[in-house]
Design a protein around this motif. Sequence first.
Motif, PDB file in Angstrom:
ATOM      1  N   GLN A  52      30.066  34.953  44.198  1.00 52.57           N
ATOM      2  CA  GLN A  52      31.318  33.772  43.777  1.00 52.57           C
ATOM      3  C   GLN A  52      32.047  33.231  45.008  1.00 52.57           C
ATOM      4  OE1 GLN A  52      32.771  36.989  40.808  1.00 52.57           O
ATOM      5  NE2 GLN A  52      33.230  35.103  39.743  1.00 52.57           N
ATOM      6  N   HIS A 153      27.363  43.245  42.141  1.00 54.71           N
ATOM      7  CA  HIS A 153      28.290  42.467  41.084  1.00 54.71           C
ATOM      8  C   HIS A 153      27.189  41.348  40.498  1.00 54.71           C
ATOM      9  CE1 HIS A 153      32.666  41.481  40.573  1.00 54.71           C
ATOM     10  NE2 HIS A 153      32.105  40.587  39.739  1.00 54.71           N
ATOM     11  N   TRP A 154      26.118  41.835  40.122  1.00 54.03           N
ATOM     12  CA  TRP A 154      25.298  40.971  39.526  1.00 54.03           C
ATOM     13  C   TRP A 154      24.149  40.221  40.065  1.00 54.03           C
ATOM     14  CZ3 TRP A 154      29.775  38.138  36.071  1.00 54.03           C
ATOM     15  CH2 TRP A 154      30.658  39.241  35.252  1.00 54.03           C
ATOM     16  N   ASN A 195      29.418  46.664  39.038  1.00 55.96           N
ATOM     17  CA  ASN A 195      30.445  45.905  38.305  1.00 55.96           C
ATOM     18  C   ASN A 195      29.904  45.562  36.827  1.00 55.96           C
ATOM     19  OD1 ASN A 195      32.861  44.218  38.426  1.00 55.96           O
ATOM     20  ND2 ASN A 195      31.795  42.852  37.771  1.00 55.96           N
ATOM     21  N   ASN A 324      38.180  47.063  35.105  1.00 53.95           N
ATOM     22  CA  ASN A 324      38.402  45.733  35.099  1.00 53.95           C
ATOM     23  C   ASN A 324      39.176  45.307  33.807  1.00 53.95           C
ATOM     24  OD1 ASN A 324      37.175  45.717  37.408  1.00 53.95           O
ATOM     25  ND2 ASN A 324      35.540  44.640  36.638  1.00 53.95           N
ATOM     26  N   TYR A 326      41.130  42.665  31.297  1.00 52.48           N
ATOM     27  CA  TYR A 326      41.613  41.346  30.952  1.00 52.48           C
ATOM     28  C   TYR A 326      42.159  41.018  29.484  1.00 52.48           C
ATOM     29  CZ  TYR A 326      39.178  39.872  35.164  1.00 52.48           C
ATOM     30  OH  TYR A 326      38.835  39.576  36.338  1.00 52.48           O
ATOM     31  N   TRP A 356      37.983  33.113  26.081  1.00 54.75           N
ATOM     32  CA  TRP A 356      37.899  34.540  25.803  1.00 54.75           C
ATOM     33  C   TRP A 356      38.937  35.382  26.358  1.00 54.75           C
ATOM     34  CZ3 TRP A 356      38.122  37.602  30.263  1.00 54.75           C
ATOM     35  CH2 TRP A 356      37.785  37.225  31.331  1.00 54.75           C
ATOM     36  N   GLU A 384      40.102  44.974  38.675  1.00 59.03           N
ATOM     37  CA  GLU A 384      40.333  43.681  38.296  1.00 59.03           C
ATOM     38  C   GLU A 384      41.445  43.493  37.315  1.00 59.03           C
ATOM     39  OE1 GLU A 384      36.735  41.187  37.342  1.00 59.03           O
ATOM     40  OE2 GLU A 384      35.428  41.970  38.822  1.00 59.03           O
ATOM     41  N   TRP A 431      42.293  40.157  40.505  1.00 58.84           N
ATOM     42  CA  TRP A 431      41.266  39.071  40.367  1.00 58.84           C
ATOM     43  C   TRP A 431      41.784  37.441  40.368  1.00 58.84           C
ATOM     44  CZ3 TRP A 431      36.052  39.447  41.666  1.00 58.84           C
ATOM     45  CH2 TRP A 431      35.179  38.192  41.482  1.00 58.84           C
ATOM     46  N   GLU A 438      32.998  30.830  39.028  1.00 58.72           N
ATOM     47  CA  GLU A 438      33.293  31.533  37.893  1.00 58.72           C
ATOM     48  C   GLU A 438      32.017  31.596  36.915  1.00 58.72           C
ATOM     49  OE1 GLU A 438      35.264  33.776  36.944  1.00 58.72           O
ATOM     50  OE2 GLU A 438      35.005  33.877  34.493  1.00 58.72           O
ATOM     51  N   TRP A 439      30.988  32.067  37.450  1.00 58.80           N
ATOM     52  CA  TRP A 439      29.583  32.389  36.737  1.00 58.80           C
ATOM     53  C   TRP A 439      29.137  31.036  35.912  1.00 58.80           C
ATOM     54  CZ3 TRP A 439      27.708  35.768  39.512  1.00 58.80           C
ATOM     55  CH2 TRP A 439      28.624  36.949  39.961  1.00 58.80           C
ATOM     56  N   PHE A 447      40.581  31.031  38.709  1.00 57.58           N
ATOM     57  CA  PHE A 447      41.212  32.601  38.665  1.00 57.58           C
ATOM     58  C   PHE A 447      41.873  32.849  40.023  1.00 57.58           C
ATOM     59  CE2 PHE A 447      39.802  34.972  34.944  1.00 57.58           C
ATOM     60  CZ  PHE A 447      38.970  34.237  34.266  1.00 57.58           C
TER      61      PHE A 447
HETATM   62  C1  GAL Z   1      35.003  39.448  35.389  1.00 53.52           C
HETATM   63  C2  GAL Z   1      33.938  39.705  36.527  1.00 53.52           C
HETATM   64  C3  GAL Z   1      34.470  38.890  37.747  1.00 53.52           C
HETATM   65  C4  GAL Z   1      35.131  37.529  37.318  1.00 53.52           C
HETATM   66  C5  GAL Z   1      36.052  37.835  36.158  1.00 53.52           C
HETATM   67  C6  GAL Z   1      36.820  36.516  35.430  1.00 53.52           C
HETATM   68  O1  GAL Z   1      34.240  40.139  34.238  1.00 53.52           O
HETATM   69  O2  GAL Z   1      33.685  41.052  37.041  1.00 53.52           O
HETATM   70  O3  GAL Z   1      33.368  38.467  38.534  1.00 53.52           O
HETATM   71  O4  GAL Z   1      34.308  36.262  36.967  1.00 53.52           O
HETATM   72  O5  GAL Z   1      35.625  38.398  35.266  1.00 53.52           O
HETATM   73  O6  GAL Z   1      36.082  36.113  34.674  1.00 53.52           O
END
Ligand code: GAL
Length: 478
Positions: A52, A153-154, A195, A324, A326, A356, A384, A431, A438-439, A447
């Motif tokens: 990232q 981390h992916w 992760n 992590n 959210y 999301w 995170e 984070w 962001e993927w 973020f």
């Molecule tokens: C997590 C992930 C991070 C980042 C974050 C915000 O799931 O580990 O790499 O992208 O979400 O979407």
Amino acid sequence: MTRRDFGKAATTVAGTSLLPAGLVQFARAADHLSIRRFPKGFVWGCATASYQIEGGANEDGRGETNWDVYSHTPGKIHNNDNGDVADDSYHLYKDDVQLLKNLGVGAYRMSLAWSRIFPTGKGQVNQKGVDYYDRVIDELLKNGIEPYVTLFHWDLPTGLAGGWQSRDTSKAYGDYAAFVAKHFSDRVQNFMTINEFICFTDLGYLVGQKAPGMKLPPSELFQIRHHGILAHGLGVQAIRANGNAKTKVGLAENPNVFVPVMETDEHVEAAKKATRIGNAPFITALMEGKYIDEYLQTAGAHAPKVEAGDFKAIGSKLDFVGLNVYTPTYVRADSSPLGFSVEHFQTNFPNMTSPWLRIGPETAYWSVRNICDNWKMPTLYVTENGCSADDVLTSDGRIEDTERVMYLRNYLMNFHRAISEGYPLKGYFLWSLMDNFEWEDGYNKRFGIHYVDYKTMKRTPKLSAEWYKQVIAHNAVE
Ligand code: GAL
């Protein structure tokens, strides 16, 4: 004058109270309520991940990863963005360490790109890749910042045929982890194996929303998930065998956080139960060293093939669990066979700019409590927590991300509640340090607490960075 100073001045003169005893008590209680001080030694940090932020995709022998392939496949990523350059932290890492230093953090959660160290995932070590991480780690330490290192981390090397469909990938991960522990444990104490399992298993191989973007039948998913947690287990064993007496091992997981609709005994119990069953493939399997009956019943004939010794590795004792955190899942007790059910979200439930990312500050408290109430843990970290926002530069170059500050403040207040009730939460990694790739959302979702201008690579602290700096300086949320 801050509220705290005012409170102090109003109640004392040269240490003598101006208020009657009852009111002094009240002032103290009010002070206690409005200022949430964290324990001495609480670890404040920021988090990022290799793909990232690093860029430098073709430099110094880095091997190709699944995310290189996926992001270069037209139509997969917003705006067809990719991580070839990202934040160019590969070259700008010294600047990024200064951002951290300026915040006053004591720790930085970063990840290693497996394919910089083993370009094809296994075999010959690429010294130049190792040198890069040596430079980053040394720079952090020189500036008084402790690195917390995630090994995966992916970004999976494409040299590993079959990816997570193959058990060989778990074994290769174990070898990679052994090398990492042997080489870096003189300077790195805390390692996180992996992760967020669900994102590279379910979202990568079933939903097809993340690399490698496959949409396999659900029946194949059970084995892929098993390879993910097996890699973790082999990684823990390898890190322990190759680290030293100070080495600590954990992971960064995003369990589904079940929040009771009401804080009554029955709903709290439902949240606890839902946590165990709702996270059965991952954290539950790690904590209990087995697949629970409810999970095996769901899998039926597709239950994963488990070999002798797998669960000895998977159930390895951890020094800490990283969470992590959210977004919430609200749950209530009911009379169904499982004893709980999940509530649907109303269409107007508020979210941050990522759809999301529903805003549920109490998620923070329950993330910690549910894990500890199910499985006693000596140490937890928030590895995170943060949010996306539609950051816009003002004409004088500022970013007034008050909504991010609102989100962070409320989540932190709830983490504080968990600590004040005795749960062993020892640190918090925000984070993210800066906006990044962001993927599947590319550079469209920000973020960071530092704004990144992707044309010039200039980093600008947002209001949230100023705010976080205060939190760290005061060791408190006010
Ligand atoms: C997590 C992930 C991070 C980042 C974050 C915000 O799931 O580990 O790499 O992208 O979400 O979407």
